[in-house]
Enzyme design. Structure first.
Site, mmCIF file in Angstrom:
data_model
loop_
_atom_site.group_PDB
_atom_site.id
_atom_site.type_symbol
_atom_site.label_atom_id
_atom_site.label_comp_id
_atom_site.label_asym_id
_atom_site.label_seq_id
_atom_site.Cartn_x
_atom_site.Cartn_y
_atom_site.Cartn_z
ATOM 1 N N LYS A 66 0.726 -1.098 0.090
ATOM 2 C CA LYS A 66 0.163 0.133 0.005
ATOM 3 C C LYS A 66 1.000 1.300 -0.091
ATOM 4 O O LYS A 66 0.385 2.472 -0.581
ATOM 5 C CB LYS A 66 -0.920 -0.085 1.073
ATOM 6 C CG LYS A 66 -2.023 -1.003 1.146
ATOM 7 C CD LYS A 66 -3.161 -0.323 -0.094
ATOM 8 C CE LYS A 66 -4.381 -1.064 0.094
ATOM 9 N NZ LYS A 66 -5.420 -0.643 -0.627
ATOM 10 N N SER A 75 0.903 -9.780 -0.760
ATOM 11 C CA SER A 75 0.700 -8.531 -0.881
ATOM 12 C C SER A 75 0.856 -7.898 0.535
ATOM 13 O O SER A 75 1.034 -6.580 0.672
ATOM 14 C CB SER A 75 -0.732 -8.137 -1.217
ATOM 15 O OG SER A 75 -1.963 -8.739 -0.334
#
Length: 322
Positions: A56, A307
């Site tokens: 992110k 991720s």
């Protein structure tokens, strides 16, 4: 939300230049144990080792670096169950501005503490479905810039830098498997892969209890989820993005939906056999591969995006049933 003009690989390359020196180039690793269990070559892009513990930071920092100085100076406001919150908080600290983050009351304690540790102010909402209204109220009250978690060109192109790195390390990759929440990560990956490796396939993975992109694809438009129920808080978006839906529909081969027990098995496998700590969202791609949910031809080279790794030991023990 108005659809963003079609993004290109040049937009992603520009994002990579902005991010240079601020983020980690995370490794792409392989595991003989995973290859043996799956029957094909599998590689992991380890964004679990990224700054703030997930991919992110790429999109958040790219966005803040793209803003005019006056816009940045107003501060930013965002909503998130965890990883976007940490990414925005760290990005705001890097560029020297303030961040207000709206989080659900049941957000993982580790992610709340990390977000606060990066200097952000946190305001809580009763649950994920109430975050959008709360962030709109805070934006109006504070005048801060609203940083959307996925339906934003700079967020998408920042995340796309992951695929640039993968294809530099593994130029003959055939299949990319990506966890999907609102669709920002898979949209960035797809933008790059379509340009640099057009014969490769991209497959998204969503949890059954938060299948917003799958529902959007089936309905032909974003559909707000009435209820979210999954261990993968990093994939628990209440609705798919307008722009991300358009990119996924155009460039992604499929989005499959899997139950939480398969996500948990992906976590367990990564920890025990690949020596990687992955949170549930970060293990969704691996769980889908191990369960045979991703169609792969013999001899193909598969990249699973790990991720994020923002999970504490107590939460892992709970998921594993220890």
């Amino acid at each position: 939300m108005t659809t963003i003009a079609r993004l290109t690989i040049d937009d992603v390359r520009a994002a990579a230049q902005r991010l240079s020196g601020h983020i980690y180039r995370t490794p792409v690793i392989s595991s003989a144990a995973v290859d043996e269990a799956s029957g094909y070559r599998v590689f992991f892009k380890c964004e679990s080792l990224q700054r703030a513990g997930s991919f992110k930071i790429r999109g958040a920092l790219n966005k803040l670096l793209s803003l005019a100085p006056a816009e940045r100076a107003r501060g930013v406001v965002a909503f998130s169950s965890g990883n976007h919150a940490q990414g925005v908080a760290l990005a705001a600290r890097i560029v020297g501005t303030t961040a207000i983050i709206c989080m659900p009351t049941d957000a993982p304690k580790l992610k709340v503490e990390a977000t606060r540790g990066y200097g952000a102010e946190i305001v809580f909402a009763p649950d994920l479905t109430k975050l959008t209204a709360l962030v709109a109220e805070l934006q109006e009250r504070s005048g801060a810039y609203y940083l959307h978690p996925f339906d934003d060109a700079a967020m998408i192109t920042g995340h796309g830098t992951i695929a640039l790195e993968v294809l530099e390390d593994l130029p003959d990759a055939d299949v990319f498997v990506v966890g999907v929440g609102g669709g920002g990560l898979i949209s960035g990956v797809a933008t790059v892969v379509a340009a640099k490796r057009p014969g490769a396939r991209i497959v998204g993975v969503e949890p059954t209890g938060a299948a917003g992109m799958r529902r959007a694809l089936d309905a032909g438009k974003p559909v707000r989820l009435e209820r979210i129920d999954t261990i993968a808080d990093g994939l628990a978006s209440p609705i798919a993005g307008t722009t991300t839906l358009e990119i996924v529909r155009r460039l992604v081969a499929d989005v499959v939906v899997i139950d939480d027990d398969l996500i948990a098995e992906g976590m367990r496998f990564l920890a025990q056999r690949a020596r990687l700590v992955a949170e549930p969202a970060g293990a969704a791609a691996t769980g889908a591969l191990l369960a045979g949910k991703i169609p792969v031809r013999p001899g193909e080279r598969v990249v699973a995006i790990v991720s994020g790794g923002n999970v504490d030991l107590a939460r892992m023990a709970q998921i594993f049933g220890a």
